[in-house]
Design a protein around this motif. Structure first.
Motif, mmCIF file in Angstrom:
data_model
loop_
_atom_site.group_PDB
_atom_site.id
_atom_site.type_symbol
_atom_site.label_atom_id
_atom_site.label_comp_id
_atom_site.label_asym_id
_atom_site.label_seq_id
_atom_site.Cartn_x
_atom_site.Cartn_y
_atom_site.Cartn_z
ATOM 1 N N GLN A 1 37.380 41.296 49.611
ATOM 2 C CA GLN A 1 38.746 41.267 49.114
ATOM 3 C C GLN A 1 38.816 40.571 47.760
ATOM 4 O O GLN A 1 39.596 40.962 46.889
ATOM 5 C CB GLN A 1 39.673 40.598 50.139
ATOM 6 C CG GLN A 1 41.151 40.751 49.832
ATOM 7 C CD GLN A 1 41.579 42.201 49.782
ATOM 8 O OE1 GLN A 1 40.864 43.101 50.221
ATOM 9 N NE2 GLN A 1 42.739 42.467 49.196
ATOM 10 N N ALA A 2 37.993 39.546 47.569
ATOM 11 C CA ALA A 2 38.000 38.859 46.276
ATOM 12 C C ALA A 2 37.613 39.824 45.171
ATOM 13 O O ALA A 2 38.260 39.886 44.111
ATOM 14 C CB ALA A 2 37.041 37.671 46.319
ATOM 15 N N GLY B 1 40.594 48.155 43.087
ATOM 16 C CA GLY B 1 40.036 48.860 44.238
ATOM 17 C C GLY B 1 39.382 50.180 43.897
ATOM 18 O O GLY B 1 38.804 50.826 44.749
ATOM 19 N N GLU B 2 39.462 50.618 42.651
ATOM 20 C CA GLU B 2 38.918 51.938 42.330
ATOM 21 C C GLU B 2 37.403 51.927 42.416
ATOM 22 O O GLU B 2 36.763 50.891 42.329
ATOM 23 C CB GLU B 2 39.296 52.360 40.902
ATOM 24 C CG GLU B 2 40.789 52.518 40.672
ATOM 25 C CD GLU B 2 41.356 51.318 39.958
ATOM 26 O OE1 GLU B 2 40.797 50.214 40.162
ATOM 27 O OE2 GLU B 2 42.337 51.465 39.225
ATOM 28 N N ALA C 1 31.986 50.303 44.976
ATOM 29 C CA ALA C 1 33.293 50.050 45.561
ATOM 30 C C ALA C 1 33.199 48.786 46.406
ATOM 31 O O ALA C 1 32.106 48.407 46.820
ATOM 32 C CB ALA C 1 33.719 51.235 46.434
ATOM 33 N N ARG D 1 37.909 43.040 45.269
ATOM 34 C CA ARG D 1 38.980 44.019 45.097
ATOM 35 C C ARG D 1 40.101 43.459 44.216
ATOM 36 O O ARG D 1 40.646 44.141 43.354
ATOM 37 C CB ARG D 1 39.540 44.420 46.450
ATOM 38 C CG ARG D 1 40.610 45.502 46.365
ATOM 39 C CD ARG D 1 41.305 45.679 47.689
ATOM 40 N NE ARG D 1 40.360 46.071 48.721
ATOM 41 C CZ ARG D 1 39.850 47.290 48.816
ATOM 42 N NH1 ARG D 1 40.184 48.204 47.955
ATOM 43 N NH2 ARG D 1 39.001 47.569 49.767
ATOM 44 N N LEU D 2 40.430 42.197 44.420
ATOM 45 C CA LEU D 2 41.501 41.602 43.626
ATOM 46 C C LEU D 2 41.076 41.413 42.177
ATOM 47 O O LEU D 2 41.861 41.591 41.250
ATOM 48 C CB LEU D 2 41.911 40.249 44.222
ATOM 49 C CG LEU D 2 42.691 40.337 45.527
ATOM 50 C CD1 LEU D 2 42.955 38.961 46.083
ATOM 51 C CD2 LEU D 2 44.004 41.077 45.317
#
Lengths: 415, 285, 376
Positions: B103-104, B111-112, B210, B106-107
């Motif tokens: 999640q880190a 998220g692409e 990803a 992704r932030l």
């Protein structure tokens, strides 16, 4: 309209939203605080922001939010604001079901926009059917579904393949290799494709399915080399698409002789694999980012202004965007006290608009959408060149591969 | 012949991903479920260095190794250090770390799917023994072999490796001889993490980048380690080779789903009859 | 000793009573449905606690049993929709789509609901016993058990996704009828399903508790603490372990059936690696050596997950928070919340002047577990 502090902030944010970039969720998160009140239309927004499919669903979330913001900034629907309740179903069917229930039962949304995979749609369906609510599903899918509680704005097999497959056979030849991810969408698209190929006298040299999320394609590429098909028909989805294209290119195969023809490769995936790996391959879809129309230029500009200049729009984010406008048109026909899911459904039947891809219309019989299929070839700058557009818009026929079944207003009938 | 070459290229990626895991697990007994996330972070480092600083993939490899090794060291000092006496609990803790890392990233990075360019010089096939294979695959194979050699050298030809082997034999007795096992564990974890980062960077031009990419690697890597035998480096190489070859062959004659299922079943049966792995040295008990 | 058991029974009973009282206070269909779902996950956690916490078998494939149970129920409920979807002589709709012409033989018996329910318990138990026999007769232990069960889970999952003609593939089995027994229909959103689940949960909880109190249960705990010593006493360790995984799988299968009823579909994600690891996390957070703790751990973690992801502040960061919580629990509460509660209780008892020695000697939850040695 009563001016409360929250309402004011929201209005100001809506006004300032266009042009604001950066942290995308700050504004829309505040909205989910809102409770149903005078002059508000609550809708659910159900796209995964975490988990495996978030890669694509995030962009659908963004397109949906953009449309809602635009509508609100332009005065809402008959003076009422659309209030989105945003949930993160985390790419998990069970969580999808839980969140859908929350939106329908607890938040009492009048409609929900959401989901990408068929599995997640299937998971949320029971609650919409049992509670007579309405689900707007923007993704191209395998067809063969006939629910009076879902409005489908993506393409079904006939809309992607009817022009594409004959065109490819004529241009490249009759030896086809079908490759897809191992689930229902690729299998069903291939069923339809095989039917078309049979009629054209073409031959399927291999039909293969790889596990979802698969990223090691050396065996597959190996088979390409030994079988030498004329066309590789790909319904591989998600990040597997990226791996497949890159490994195809690294192996030195030539798109001019053995192109991949895909129903699932959009600008989104191309950006991740790099233009040079995608160049020369084909995709059939109703929408490409480069499509030249005033509506599309407006959509692309607004999307980039809102979410960042490096963002791309694609054939699933476009329906995510225009379906909110169709929703708006339908709700606008209703008196405020009549805004219920069944009424919205009746109102949206036959509704049409000029979408970025061209004029689209909701088919009365099956709640699918009339669309404009196009064939695009990818170039090395990551965009497509549109080689052919269908001469007319195409009727959605979700049961076309099953000639004795028809989806009608009364439900599925057999003849 | 092409099957063998395909198998080799599958095996080289497996080995690359599994090597770091094998070392951490073999030495410290920590079951590092965040290994996949370290691979992922390595790939993201490659992406960031390329798109923000314009550093090509090859040039960025040393930096990526250092960055992920540092991250591994921090993880070890902050969390894992406290769990060396509870190996099963490391499963849980590293799982939590993995979730946080996903999640880190992704932030921070969005998220692409992200794109890492393949070095242009390697983006062509060459003919080896009559089989066309991508140069980049050969590079991966070379790198895997080189890293394996380096690791082998570190363990069997340096004093650090000697201490490490001593700890693996018996932590208590090694401590009696004045070996600071805590420090060695920390270094091992950092080294393993660095290898994972390298693996991520190197596979990124072939696959996609990803936040969730790590989850697929970690199960595969584990199978390699277990099949090969926990304490045997050579075992990891051999088992990567076996898994690669059998996947390649089954995938060619059937498909990748069946290949995966059969390989897993084979491993299950093997563990049953040879729990110490195929190539374990003598078993202490 | 006896006093202690009584307290335990009372605590367990109170929790169950509270669970039964929930619908009195919660009328909202969504909340009730959501709570019911968490309770099912609680049953699943109980099943793992039995094999992991009490026997020391870390089964990373617990979701296999859960998923199998779920599919058994889904098959039975799917067959009941046939007349509506495809005519009285028809097949489940996804089979029609996959060009299946005749109902496969292993679907036939699922026309009978009692058979389906029995299968939902027996099939997972038999498969688990088979796998247990395979592993434990070969004296596979520790982390290898974890890896075998995990690999087995992945294989079963791959097969279910691959055999789309018989299982609905990646979409799973959807569009189900509602469960009705006799003339009574269990509405997934109503109190009826909730009570059904609450009854099953109470049953499973006390059944598992009785198993742990039985002689076999004591031997299982002895195996967990020192397997070889038990073997030297002449016990057939493998047989006891097989018994433990089979009972555990039966409970998980039952949870799976209830999950299908409350979720209204069955999906391969119900036997996925993600869920399987989550169960381990729930037990760890709640306290794996306590059935009640594990169950509450599941409800707590799943509930927290739901609440965090619903709150607008944590929409982006809820997974970060969850990860952090796990790490902290592992670091500071190695025995989970139940362990913490136990310590707290001991302290209170000590205040009342009881000897702490007697406490420490009693078996069960309070027994300090020797630090696990490294698996090699």
């Amino acid at each position: 309209m009563k001016i409360t502090r929250r309402g004011f902030i929201r209005g100001a944010a809506a006004a300032g939203a266009i042009g604001a970039t950066g942290f995308p969720h700050i504004w829309n998160k505040n909205l989910s605080l809102a409770r149903a009140a005078d002059g508000e239309i609550k809708v659910g927004v159900l796209f995964s922001l975490t988990g495996t499919t978030a890669i694509i669903e995030e962009s659908l979330n963004k397109a949906t939010i953009l449309a809602i913001e635009e509508i609100n900034a332009a005065g809402g629907i008959n003076g009422m604001k659309i209030v989105p309740v945003i949930e993160d179903p985390a790419s998990d069917p069970a969580t999808f079901a839980e969140k859908a229930r929350k939106l329908v039962l607890s938040d009492r949304c009048v409609s929900v926009f959401g989901s990408y995979t068929s599995a997640s749609r299937k998971a949320v369906l029971p609650v919409f059917e049992k509670r007579e609510n309405l689900y707007f599903y923007p993704t191209l899918y395998e067809g063969r579904e006939c629910s009076k509680n879902v409005v489908y704005t993506g393409a079904v097999p006939n809309q992607q393949q009817d022009e594409f497959v004959p065109w490819l056979v004529e241009k490249f030849g009759k030896k086809w290799y079908l490759i897809g991810s191992n689930y229902i969408y690729p299998k069903e698209e291939n069923n339809y494709c095989k039917k078309l190929l049979e009629g054209l006298g073409a031959e399927v040299v291999a039909e293969e399915y790889v596990p979802l999320g698969h990223s090691e394609f050396s065996s597959v590429v190996n088979k390409f080399q030994s079988l030498q098909p004329n066309v590789i028909f790909s319904t591989v989805v998600g990040d597997s698409v990226v791996a497949l294209h890159r490994q195809y290119r690294a192996a030195g195969l030539d798109p001019a002789k053995m192109p991949m023809a895909s129903l699932t490769t959009s600008e989104n995936e191309v950006a991740a694999m790099g233009g040079e790996a995608a160049a020369g391959h084909f995709t059939s879809a109703p929408y490409f980012m480069v499509w030249d129309s005033p509506e599309n230029r407006k959509f692309v500009d607004a999307y980039k202004a809102r979410w960042g200049q490096d963002k791309v729009t694609h054939f699933v984010s476009e329906p995510s965007y225009f379906q909110v406008y169709l929703f708006k048109q339908a709700v606008a026909k209703l008196a405020p006290s009549d805004i219920t899911p069944p009424n919205i459904r009746e109102a949206i039947k036959g509704e049409s608009m000029i979408a970025p891809q061209g004029k689209v219309q909701i088919e009365r019989e099956n709640l699918h959408t009339w669309l404009w299929p196009k064939i695009g070839q990818c170039k090395s700058d990551g965009q497509f060149e549109i080689l052919k557009q269908s001469a007319t818009w195409l009727k959605p026929e979700p049961y076309k591969a099953y000639p004795n079944m028809h989806c009608t207003e009364a439900g599925l009938t057999e003849s | 012949m092409s099957l063998v070459v395909t198998g080799l290229s599958i095996a080289s990626i497996l080995l690359l991903v599994a090597l770091g895991l094998a070392i951490i697990y073999g030495v410290t007994g920590v079951i590092n479920l965040a290994h996949g996330e370290l691979v992922m972070i390595g790939a993201y480092c490659a992406w960031a260095l390329q798109s923000f600083f314009g550093i090509g993939l090859l040039a960025s490899l040393p930096l990526i190794f250092l960055a992920t090794a540092l991250l591994g060291w921090i993880i070890d000092r902050v969390v894992i250090r406290h769990l060396y006496n509870r190996p099963l609990d490391t499963i849980l803790a590293t799982w939590g770390i993995g979730v946080m890392a996903q999640q880190a990233v992704r932030l921070l990075a969005g998220g692409e799917l992200r794109y890492v360019e393949m070095p242009e010089a390697m983006n062509h096939p060459v003919s080896v023994l009559g089989v066309e294979i991508p140069i980049f695959r050969i590079f991966i194979l070379g790198l895997a072999v080189a890293l394996f050699g380096l690791t082998w050298f570190l363990i069997f030809r340096t004093s650090l490796g000697l201490k490490l082997r001593a700890i693996t034999q018996s932590r208590e007795i090694a401590s009696c001889f004045g070996i600071n096992s805590n420090r060695i564990y920390g270094l091992t974890f950092a080294y393993g993490a660095g290898l994972a980062g390298l693996a991520g960077a190197v596979v990124s031009p072939l696959k996609s980048v990803a936040p969730e990419m790590g989850t697929t690697y970690v199960v595969d890597a584990f199978m390699v380690v277990v099949l090969g035998g926990v304490e045997s480096l050579v075992g990891s190489v051999a088992s990567a080779f076996i898994i690669g070859q059998s996947s390649s062959a089954v995938a060619f004659y059937a498909n990748d789903t069946i290949a995966k299922a059969l390989v897993l079943l084979f491993i299950v049966i093997l563990i049953r009859f040879r729990p110490q792995g195929l190539f374990a040295a003598k078993v202490r008990s | 000793m006896r006093n202690r058991d009584l307290i335990q029974y009372l605590t367990y009973g109170t929790v169950c009573l509270i669970i039964f009282l929930v619908p009195v206070f919660v009328q909202d269909a969504f909340l009730l449905n959501k709570t019911a779902r968490y309770l099912v996950l609680g049953i699943l956690a109980i099943s793992l606690s039995l094999s992991w916490g009490y026997t020391g078998i870390l089964n990373l494939g617990q979701a296999t049993s859960f998923g199998l149970g779920s599919y058994c129920m889904a098959m039975a409920l799917k067959l009941r929709t046939i007349p509506v979807h495809t005519g009285a002589e028809g097949l489940p709709d996804f089979m029609v789509w996959n060009n299946v012409e005749k109902l496969p033989w292993f679907w036939e018996p699922f026309y009978s609901m009692p058979f389906a329910i029995a299968a939902g318990v027996a099939v997972p138990a038999l498969i688990a016993a088979g796998l247990g026999w395979f592993m434990f007769r070969g004296r596979v232990t520790g982390v290898y058990v974890a890896i075998i069960t995990l690999a087995f889970l992945v294989v079963v999952n791959l097969l279910f996704i691959d055999q789309q003609r018989f299982t609905g593939g990646f979409n799973g089995i959807t569009d189900l009828a509602q469960l009705d027994i006799g003339s009574f229909t269990f509405d997934a959103y109503g109190a009826s399903s909730y009570y059904l689940i609450a009854i099953c949960l109470t049953f499973c909880l006390f059944f598992a508790l009785l198993v742990t109190k039985s002689k076999a249960g004591l031997i299982l705990q002895a195996i967990r603490d020192h397997e070889n010593r038990v073997r030297y006493f002449g016990y057939d360790v493998a047989r006891y372990k097989i018994f433990a995984v089979a009972v555990s799988a039966a409970i998980a299968g039952m949870a799976g059936m209830l999950y299908t009823i409350v979720m209204e579909f069955a999906s391969p994600t119900f036997m996925g690696v993600q869920l399987s690891l989550s169960v381990v996390i729930w037990c760890a957070v709640g306290g794996r050596q306590s059935l009640l703790g594990s169950m509450l751990g599941a409800i707590l973690v799943a509930g927290m997950q739901g609440a965090l992801s619903e709150s607008e502040t944590f929409l982006d960061t809820w997974t970060l928070v969850m990860g952090l919580v796990f790490v902290l629990v592992v670091l500071f509460l190695p025995k989970g919340l139940a362990g913490a509660a136990e310590t707290l209780k001991d302290r209170i008892f000590r205040k009342f002047g009881r000897s702490s020695k007697a406490m420490a000697k009693s078996p069960g939850e309070a027994t300090p577990r020797p630090a696990a040695s490294r698996p090699t």
